[in-house]
Scaffold this motif. Structure first.
Motif, PDB file in Angstrom:
ATOM      1  N   SER A  44     -99.990 -17.278  15.198  1.00  0.00           N
ATOM      2  CA  SER A  44    -100.811 -16.107  15.475  1.00  0.00           C
ATOM      3  C   SER A  44     -99.982 -15.077  16.237  1.00  0.00           C
ATOM      4  O   SER A  44     -99.250 -15.427  17.169  1.00  0.00           O
ATOM      5  N   PHE A  45    -100.115 -13.822  15.818  1.00  0.00           N
ATOM      6  CA  PHE A  45     -99.381 -12.725  16.448  1.00  0.00           C
ATOM      7  C   PHE A  45    -100.340 -11.557  16.688  1.00  0.00           C
ATOM      8  O   PHE A  45    -101.256 -11.335  15.901  1.00  0.00           O
ATOM      9  N   PRO A  46    -100.106 -10.777  17.763  1.00  0.00           N
ATOM     10  CA  PRO A  46    -100.949  -9.600  17.967  1.00  0.00           C
ATOM     11  C   PRO A  46    -100.624  -8.538  16.923  1.00  0.00           C
ATOM     12  O   PRO A  46     -99.470  -8.367  16.537  1.00  0.00           O
ATOM     13  N   GLU A  47    -101.663  -7.845  16.469  1.00  0.00           N
ATOM     14  CA  GLU A  47    -101.439  -6.773  15.503  1.00  0.00           C
ATOM     15  C   GLU A  47    -100.605  -5.651  16.133  1.00  0.00           C
ATOM     16  O   GLU A  47     -99.715  -5.093  15.511  1.00  0.00           O
ATOM     17  N   ILE A  48    -100.906  -5.349  17.389  1.00  0.00           N
ATOM     18  CA  ILE A  48    -100.137  -4.388  18.186  1.00  0.00           C
ATOM     19  C   ILE A  48     -99.645  -5.144  19.412  1.00  0.00           C
ATOM     20  O   ILE A  48    -100.453  -5.684  20.169  1.00  0.00           O
ATOM     21  N   ASP A  49     -98.332  -5.214  19.609  1.00  0.00           N
ATOM     22  CA  ASP A  49     -97.835  -5.997  20.750  1.00  0.00           C
ATOM     23  C   ASP A  49     -97.644  -5.177  22.022  1.00  0.00           C
ATOM     24  O   ASP A  49     -97.551  -5.742  23.115  1.00  0.00           O
ATOM     25  N   VAL A  85     -98.777  11.488  23.077  1.00  0.00           N
ATOM     26  CA  VAL A  85     -99.609  10.692  22.173  1.00  0.00           C
ATOM     27  C   VAL A  85     -99.392   9.212  22.459  1.00  0.00           C
ATOM     28  O   VAL A  85     -98.305   8.789  22.856  1.00  0.00           O
ATOM     29  N   LEU A  86    -100.455   8.445  22.250  1.00  0.00           N
ATOM     30  CA  LEU A  86    -100.401   6.999  22.433  1.00  0.00           C
ATOM     31  C   LEU A  86    -100.112   6.359  21.083  1.00  0.00           C
ATOM     32  O   LEU A  86    -100.858   6.576  20.123  1.00  0.00           O
ATOM     33  N   LEU A  87     -99.040   5.602  21.015  1.00  0.00           N
ATOM     34  CA  LEU A  87     -98.683   4.889  19.792  1.00  0.00           C
ATOM     35  C   LEU A  87     -98.626   3.396  20.071  1.00  0.00           C
ATOM     36  O   LEU A  87     -98.315   2.973  21.186  1.00  0.00           O
ATOM     37  N   GLY A  88     -98.906   2.609  19.038  1.00  0.00           N
ATOM     38  CA  GLY A  88     -98.832   1.161  19.144  1.00  0.00           C
ATOM     39  C   GLY A  88     -97.642   0.634  18.355  1.00  0.00           C
ATOM     40  O   GLY A  88     -97.351   1.107  17.260  1.00  0.00           O
ATOM     41  N   HIS A  89     -96.956  -0.364  18.934  1.00  0.00           N
ATOM     42  CA  HIS A  89     -95.832  -1.030  18.270  1.00  0.00           C
ATOM     43  C   HIS A  89     -96.366  -2.230  17.500  1.00  0.00           C
ATOM     44  O   HIS A  89     -97.119  -3.041  18.038  1.00  0.00           O
ATOM     45  N   PHE A  90     -95.969  -2.348  16.243  1.00  0.00           N
ATOM     46  CA  PHE A  90     -96.432  -3.449  15.410  1.00  0.00           C
ATOM     47  C   PHE A  90     -96.009  -4.790  15.985  1.00  0.00           C
ATOM     48  O   PHE A  90     -94.860  -4.974  16.396  1.00  0.00           O
ATOM     49  N   GLY A  91     -96.940  -5.732  16.001  1.00  0.00           N
ATOM     50  CA  GLY A  91     -96.643  -7.075  16.473  1.00  0.00           C
ATOM     51  C   GLY A  91     -96.094  -7.949  15.362  1.00  0.00           C
ATOM     52  O   GLY A  91     -96.074  -7.570  14.191  1.00  0.00           O
ATOM     53  N   GLY A  92     -95.661  -9.115  15.747  1.00  0.00           N
ATOM     54  CA  GLY A  92     -95.158 -10.092  14.782  1.00  0.00           C
ATOM     55  C   GLY A  92     -93.651 -10.087  14.676  1.00  0.00           C
ATOM     56  O   GLY A  92     -92.975  -9.153  15.114  1.00  0.00           O
ATOM     57  N   GLU A 136    -110.370  -2.719  18.103  1.00  0.00           N
ATOM     58  CA  GLU A 136    -109.770  -3.989  17.686  1.00  0.00           C
ATOM     59  C   GLU A 136    -108.287  -4.061  18.054  1.00  0.00           C
ATOM     60  O   GLU A 136    -107.802  -5.092  18.512  1.00  0.00           O
ATOM     61  N   GLU A 137    -107.575  -2.974  17.847  1.00  0.00           N
ATOM     62  CA  GLU A 137    -106.126  -2.991  18.054  1.00  0.00           C
ATOM     63  C   GLU A 137    -105.706  -2.759  19.498  1.00  0.00           C
ATOM     64  O   GLU A 137    -104.616  -3.179  19.892  1.00  0.00           O
ATOM     65  N   LEU A 138    -106.558  -2.082  20.290  1.00  0.00           N
ATOM     66  CA  LEU A 138    -106.171  -1.770  21.665  1.00  0.00           C
ATOM     67  C   LEU A 138    -107.039  -2.463  22.707  1.00  0.00           C
ATOM     68  O   LEU A 138    -106.637  -2.563  23.875  1.00  0.00           O
ATOM     69  N   GLY A 139    -108.218  -2.909  22.316  1.00  0.00           N
ATOM     70  CA  GLY A 139    -109.080  -3.606  23.257  1.00  0.00           C
ATOM     71  C   GLY A 139    -109.947  -2.697  24.106  1.00  0.00           C
ATOM     72  O   GLY A 139    -110.586  -3.161  25.047  1.00  0.00           O
ATOM     73  N   PHE A 140    -109.985  -1.421  23.799  1.00  0.00           N
ATOM     74  CA  PHE A 140    -110.801  -0.449  24.522  1.00  0.00           C
ATOM     75  C   PHE A 140    -111.633   0.338  23.510  1.00  0.00           C
ATOM     76  O   PHE A 140    -111.135   0.681  22.444  1.00  0.00           O
ATOM     77  N   ALA A 147     -90.369  -7.337  15.649  1.00  0.00           N
ATOM     78  CA  ALA A 147     -89.997  -7.646  17.038  1.00  0.00           C
ATOM     79  C   ALA A 147     -88.746  -6.923  17.521  1.00  0.00           C
ATOM     80  O   ALA A 147     -88.677  -6.497  18.672  1.00  0.00           O
ATOM     81  N   LYS A 148     -87.748  -6.776  16.682  1.00  0.00           N
ATOM     82  CA  LYS A 148     -86.488  -6.166  17.114  1.00  0.00           C
ATOM     83  C   LYS A 148     -86.331  -4.727  16.635  1.00  0.00           C
ATOM     84  O   LYS A 148     -85.259  -4.159  16.742  1.00  0.00           O
ATOM     85  N   LYS A 149     -87.416  -4.153  16.122  1.00  0.00           N
ATOM     86  CA  LYS A 149     -87.365  -2.776  15.629  1.00  0.00           C
ATOM     87  C   LYS A 149     -88.056  -1.865  16.631  1.00  0.00           C
ATOM     88  O   LYS A 149     -89.012  -2.259  17.292  1.00  0.00           O
ATOM     89  N   ASP A 150     -87.556  -0.642  16.744  1.00  0.00           N
ATOM     90  CA  ASP A 150     -88.170   0.322  17.643  1.00  0.00           C
ATOM     91  C   ASP A 150     -88.448   1.625  16.900  1.00  0.00           C
ATOM     92  O   ASP A 150     -89.593   1.955  16.646  1.00  0.00           O
ATOM     93  N   GLU A 151     -87.417   2.367  16.534  1.00  0.00           N
ATOM     94  CA  GLU A 151     -87.646   3.620  15.816  1.00  0.00           C
ATOM     95  C   GLU A 151     -88.283   3.319  14.461  1.00  0.00           C
ATOM     96  O   GLU A 151     -87.827   2.456  13.720  1.00  0.00           O
ATOM     97  N   GLY A 152     -89.378   4.017  14.179  1.00  0.00           N
ATOM     98  CA  GLY A 152     -90.092   3.800  12.927  1.00  0.00           C
ATOM     99  C   GLY A 152     -90.988   2.579  12.927  1.00  0.00           C
ATOM    100  O   GLY A 152     -91.483   2.179  11.874  1.00  0.00           O
ATOM    101  N   ALA A 153     -91.208   1.960  14.093  1.00  0.00           N
ATOM    102  CA  ALA A 153     -92.014   0.744  14.183  1.00  0.00           C
ATOM    103  C   ALA A 153     -93.290   0.940  15.000  1.00  0.00           C
ATOM    104  O   ALA A 153     -93.902  -0.021  15.442  1.00  0.00           O
ATOM    105  N   TRP A 154     -93.669   2.174  15.216  1.00  0.00           N
ATOM    106  CA  TRP A 154     -94.853   2.513  16.001  1.00  0.00           C
ATOM    107  C   TRP A 154     -95.809   3.292  15.109  1.00  0.00           C
ATOM    108  O   TRP A 154     -95.395   3.953  14.156  1.00  0.00           O
ATOM    109  N   ALA A 155     -97.114   3.234  15.445  1.00  0.00           N
ATOM    110  CA  ALA A 155     -98.107   3.899  14.603  1.00  0.00           C
ATOM    111  C   ALA A 155     -99.371   4.198  15.402  1.00  0.00           C
ATOM    112  O   ALA A 155     -99.542   3.712  16.518  1.00  0.00           O
TER     113      ALA A 155
END
Length: 143
Positions: free
Chosen positions: A108-113, A11-18, A52-56, A22-30
């Motif tokens: 300004s920060f990306p919603e998904i980094d 599955v493709l998951l996105g990591h929250f931006g901002g 909007e979130e992925l650009g595709f 920034a320093k979180k990994d587990e539980g920081a994807w959606a």
């Protein structure tokens, strides 16, 4: 988005931006998600948020998975889309946040980094705990 990889379903998951994530990994994807606008169907909103979130664009058949209630009470209606995109090529929309707090400086920060493909076991470790049920819904739908 999901695909069949060498080790099974991925599955493709996105990591929250901002800065808060920034320093979180587990539980920081959606999964890509957002609010359904008054003139939209849930499927149209899913396609819009994906782009909007992925650009595709979310091209192909969206398969309804069902609804879940996240920890904060938000209802998420999830869809599955079989596909394969280059996780390194995303171009997310941005949001503005006062950072550092109380500094008066807006940034300004990306919603998904970043995004990444995960097998189901690793996805369960990475995804927001309140969205883990979406992985279960996907497995049921693919059986």
């Amino acid at each position: 988005m999901w695909r069949r990889g060498a080790g099974g379903i991925e599955v493709l998951l996105g990591h929250f931006g901002g800065p808060l994530w920034a320093k979180k990994d587990e539980g920081a994807w959606a999964i890509p998600k957002g609010v359904v606008e008054p003139d939209e169907t849930p499927e149209r909103a899913a396609r819009r948020e994906f782009e909007e979130e992925l650009g595709f664009p979310a091209e192909g058949e969206l398969v309804p998975l069902g609804r879940i209630r996240q920890k904060g009470g938000k209802i998420v209606e999830a869809f599955a889309l079989e596909g394969d995109l280059d996780a390194a090529a995303i171009r997310s929309n941005h949001f503005t946040l006062e950072w550092p707090p109380r500094s008066g400086r807006m940034q300004s920060f990306p919603e998904i980094d970043r995004t990444a493909w995960f097998d189901l076991a690793e996805a369960r470790e990475k995804i927001l705990p309140s969205q883990a049920q979406i992985l279960d819904l996907l497995v049921v739908k693919l059986l």
